[in-house]
Design a protein around this motif. Structure first.
Motif, PDB file in Angstrom:
ATOM      1  N   ARG A 227       0.814  -1.221   0.000  1.00 21.26           N
ATOM      2  CA  ARG A 227       0.000   0.000   0.000  1.00 21.26           C
ATOM      3  C   ARG A 227       0.844   1.266   0.000  1.00 21.26           C
ATOM      4  O   ARG A 227       0.303   2.366   0.086  1.00 21.26           O
ATOM      5  CB  ARG A 227      -0.914   0.016   1.225  1.00 21.26           C
ATOM      6  N   ASP A 228       2.165   1.104  -0.069  1.00 20.90           N
ATOM      7  CA  ASP A 228       3.100   2.237  -0.039  1.00 20.90           C
ATOM      8  C   ASP A 228       2.933   3.066   1.240  1.00 20.90           C
ATOM      9  O   ASP A 228       2.938   4.299   1.221  1.00 20.90           O
ATOM     10  CB  ASP A 228       2.898   3.129  -1.270  1.00 20.90           C
ATOM     11  N   ARG A 229       2.784   2.358   2.385  1.00 14.81           N
ATOM     12  CA  ARG A 229       2.619   3.038   3.664  1.00 14.81           C
ATOM     13  C   ARG A 229       3.648   2.585   4.691  1.00 14.81           C
ATOM     14  O   ARG A 229       3.480   2.800   5.878  1.00 14.81           O
ATOM     15  CB  ARG A 229       1.214   2.761   4.224  1.00 14.81           C
ATOM     16  N   LEU A 230       4.737   1.970   4.229  1.00 15.65           N
ATOM     17  CA  LEU A 230       5.754   1.489   5.154  1.00 15.65           C
ATOM     18  C   LEU A 230       6.837   2.553   5.312  1.00 15.65           C
ATOM     19  O   LEU A 230       7.960   2.438   4.823  1.00 15.65           O
ATOM     20  CB  LEU A 230       6.346   0.165   4.638  1.00 15.65           C
ATOM     21  N   ASP A 231       6.500   3.621   6.024  1.00 17.38           N
ATOM     22  CA  ASP A 231       7.457   4.698   6.291  1.00 17.38           C
ATOM     23  C   ASP A 231       8.219   4.397   7.585  1.00 17.38           C
ATOM     24  O   ASP A 231       7.915   3.418   8.287  1.00 17.38           O
ATOM     25  CB  ASP A 231       6.729   6.035   6.376  1.00 17.38           C
ATOM     26  N   PRO A 232       9.224   5.205   7.936  1.00 18.05           N
ATOM     27  CA  PRO A 232      10.008   4.935   9.156  1.00 18.05           C
ATOM     28  C   PRO A 232       9.162   4.886  10.426  1.00 18.05           C
ATOM     29  O   PRO A 232       9.435   4.069  11.318  1.00 18.05           O
ATOM     30  CB  PRO A 232      10.999   6.094   9.184  1.00 18.05           C
ATOM     31  N   ALA A 233       8.171   5.738  10.539  1.00 16.22           N
ATOM     32  CA  ALA A 233       7.325   5.713  11.730  1.00 16.22           C
ATOM     33  C   ALA A 233       6.558   4.396  11.836  1.00 16.22           C
ATOM     34  O   ALA A 233       6.446   3.805  12.922  1.00 16.22           O
ATOM     35  CB  ALA A 233       6.358   6.900  11.712  1.00 16.22           C
ATOM     36  N   MET A 234       6.060   3.908  10.696  1.00 17.55           N
ATOM     37  CA  MET A 234       5.335   2.641  10.719  1.00 17.55           C
ATOM     38  C   MET A 234       6.273   1.479  11.010  1.00 17.55           C
ATOM     39  O   MET A 234       5.896   0.513  11.688  1.00 17.55           O
ATOM     40  CB  MET A 234       4.621   2.435   9.382  1.00 17.55           C
ATOM     41  N   ARG A 235       7.501   1.539  10.507  1.00 11.11           N
ATOM     42  CA  ARG A 235       8.476   0.492  10.827  1.00 11.11           C
ATOM     43  C   ARG A 235       8.749   0.446  12.333  1.00 11.11           C
ATOM     44  O   ARG A 235       8.868  -0.636  12.919  1.00 11.11           O
ATOM     45  CB  ARG A 235       9.779   0.740  10.064  1.00 11.11           C
ATOM     46  N   ALA A 236       8.850   1.627  12.950  1.00  7.94           N
ATOM     47  CA  ALA A 236       9.067   1.658  14.395  1.00  7.94           C
ATOM     48  C   ALA A 236       7.884   1.083  15.154  1.00  7.94           C
ATOM     49  O   ALA A 236       8.051   0.402  16.169  1.00  7.94           O
ATOM     50  CB  ALA A 236       9.340   3.099  14.836  1.00  7.94           C
ATOM     51  N   LEU A 237       6.691   1.332  14.661  1.00 13.58           N
ATOM     52  CA  LEU A 237       5.499   0.786  15.306  1.00 13.58           C
ATOM     53  C   LEU A 237       5.473  -0.739  15.196  1.00 13.58           C
ATOM     54  O   LEU A 237       5.168  -1.446  16.164  1.00 13.58           O
ATOM     55  CB  LEU A 237       4.245   1.391  14.680  1.00 13.58           C
ATOM     56  N   LEU A 238       5.814  -1.280  14.003  1.00  9.23           N
ATOM     57  CA  LEU A 238       5.831  -2.723  13.825  1.00  9.23           C
ATOM     58  C   LEU A 238       6.925  -3.386  14.645  1.00  9.23           C
ATOM     59  O   LEU A 238       6.792  -4.550  15.035  1.00  9.23           O
ATOM     60  CB  LEU A 238       6.002  -3.068  12.341  1.00  9.23           C
ATOM     61  N   ALA A 239       7.997  -2.670  14.903  1.00  9.19           N
ATOM     62  CA  ALA A 239       9.078  -3.229  15.713  1.00  9.19           C
ATOM     63  C   ALA A 239       8.738  -3.261  17.199  1.00  9.19           C
ATOM     64  O   ALA A 239       9.477  -3.877  17.979  1.00  9.19           O
ATOM     65  CB  ALA A 239      10.359  -2.427  15.492  1.00  9.19           C
TER      66      ALA A 239
END
Length: 505
Positions: A227-239
């Motif tokens: 969905r082209d929504r994997l930005d750095p903030a989202m990566r931190a949330l998934l981590a």
């Protein structure tokens, strides 16, 4: 002291577990599905056992409904040209039904959809006139392995890469996660881990998005990347999904570098994802629960308890066949075999009858004990144990335990397992009648559902509220019941309610 051998007579009583007694005990604890399977096996071994067919006019009517107007169908099959269209067949059907039921058009209208469906299928090249079944021509459900295999064939032209992809597909579980080790696959195929990793990267782009992931975080990341929504903030949330599970929003805002509004938007995107993308191709069908006992209100205000006829096996002993065969048999071994079969068949029928009587007796006593539950609901469920029921009906506790194992009761309030009605007792704070643990669980759940953002109840507050209502319960017991119902702690519930309140503004 001298030692000497001597003979003594001693009289004692003991219970001998004969094979027939062990069979009766086993039958009592079987579910109706297991019982049907057991009876089928017995009928294969014992030629004197046979199924009892239902009798009466109802059976004839059912047969008429299951096969409406076979003569009309045969006539149509004989005269219908192959070039008939579906519309022509439908018109032929309507006119024939009018002639068949001139005085009862309602029955024709009732039967028409079934016959029309059959004839329309014939017009498209469907099956013949014998027992048409849509399931026979319906396409099989596509499994996850089939879906992935089609994409592998279209994606990889190199035979070596296609072989690696097939090995990776074999390591998928039903949720779509990869449970295979890349090093083992590389060693088994005689290739390098880099080649396996490169093929895996291609496979992770397959549909549905998220398959071939090794864990939940990677599965969600693959879907967000699509969905082209994997930005750095989202990566931190998934981590830091463990912080999200604990509703620690303050720490998540700090780690992701976003404000509260952005964090709520990110959480909404996470909720929209599928944590088990492969389950859409799961071919397993859940079996419907069939109640063994049915409870309904009687005209005199009591409860009528009946066994479900669908779960009762109908087995008969063919005495006529035994008399005919035994009279013509001269070999002693064959006579012994027939006698053994007759004894086994008689014992089985008696055991089945005793099983039905025992289940009905236990269920009737449960209904008598839990009358308030049937009238008013779970709040009035009484504490009950096996010993109380066993003493009331004059049976052993083990017998009651087997009779209630995996058995279900259909009541006006739904279908419940018989074990559901056996609950532990919680003492009353005022020395009155004890309370059922299941009723206390329901009370805790309703109290938590009625919480507001400003008044989230802690476990201590729930204990105090229950004691005011006369329920003497410990805090650790409340925590155990709350965790058993998968309800978060008061701190986590407060954070979640505040976040939902902010999102609703």
């Amino acid at each position: 002291m001298a030692l000497a051998a001597k003979l003594q007579l001693r009289q004692s009583q003991s219970l001998v577990m004969t094979p027939q007694l062990m069979q009766s005990i086993r039958l009592l604890q079987l579910t109706h599905v297991e019982l049907e399977r057991f009876i089928e096996e017995e009928m294969e071994r014992n030629p004197l056992l046979e199924r009892a067919e239902p009798q009466g006019d109802g059976a004839g009517e059912a047969a008429d409904k299951s096969e409406p107007a076979p003569a009309v169908q045969d006539e149509w099959f004989d005269e219908a040209p192959a070039a008939w269209s579906a519309e022509a067949m439908s018109e032929k059907l309507d006119s024939s039904l009018e002639n068949l039921f001139p005085d009862d058009p309602g029955r024709a209208e009732k039967l028409a959809p079934d016959l029309a469906a059959q004839w329309k299928s014939v017009g498209r090249g469907g099956g013949g006139g014998e027992g048409f079944d849509m399931e026979e021509i319906a396409a099989a459900k596509v499994t996850l392995r089939d879906h992935v295999g089609e994409q592998i064939a279209l994606t990889f032209a190199d035979p070596a890469a296609r072989l690696i992809a097939a090995e990776l597909a074999d390591g998928l579980d039903e949720a779509g996660y990869l449970r295979a080790d890349l090093a083992e696959i590389a060693a088994r195929l005689g290739t390098g881990e880099g080649a396996v990793a490169a093929v895996l990267a291609e496979c992770q782009g397959f549909e549905p998005a998220g398959i071939f992931a090794c864990d939940l975080a990677e599965c969600l990341a693959l879907q967000l990347a699509q969905r082209d929504r994997l930005d750095p903030a989202m990566r931190a949330l998934l981590a830091n999904l463990e912080l999200l599970a604990r509703r620690d929003f303050h720490a998540l805002r700090r780690l992701c570098g976003v404000d509260e509004e952005d964090l709520l938007d990110m959480m909404a995107e996470i909720r929209a994802l599928d944590p088990r993308p492969g389950m859409a191709f799961s071919g397993g069908a859940s079996d419907a629960i069939v109640a063994d006992v049915e409870v309904r209100a009687a005209s005199d205000g009591s409860w009528a308890v009946e066994l479900n006829s669908e779960t009762l096996p109908r087995v008969l002993v063919d005495q006529a066949y035994f008399a005919r065969v035994s009279g013509q048999t001269k070999d002693q071994a064959e006579k012994d075999f027939l006698s053994e079969c007759l004894q086994s068949a008689n014992w089985l029928t008696r055991s089945l009858d005793q099983r039905a009587r025992t289940i009905l007796k236990v269920a009737s006593e449960i209904v008598r004990q839990q009358d308030a539950f049937l009238v008013h609901g779970v709040q009035y469920l009484k504490p009950l144990n096996l010993k109380t029921v066993a003493e009331a009906i004059g049976m052993h506790e083990s017998t009651v335990s087997r009779a209630t194992s995996n058995k279900y009761m259909l009541t006006p309030r739904g279908v419940f397992e018989l074990r559901y009605f056996f609950t532990a007792a919680i003492a009353s704070a005022e020395g009155g009648e004890a309370h059922s643990s299941e009723a206390v669980r329901d009370r805790i759940r309703r109290m938590i559902e009625e919480e507001t953002v400003e008044a989230v109840l802690s476990d201590d507050a729930i204990v105090d509220a229950l004691r005011e209502d006369g329920i003497d319960i410990a805090r650790r017991t409340v925590a155990k019941y709350r965790e058993g119902m998968n309800i978060a702690s008061s701190v986590q519930r407060r954070r979640e309610k505040r976040a939902l309140a902010m999102a609703g503004r």
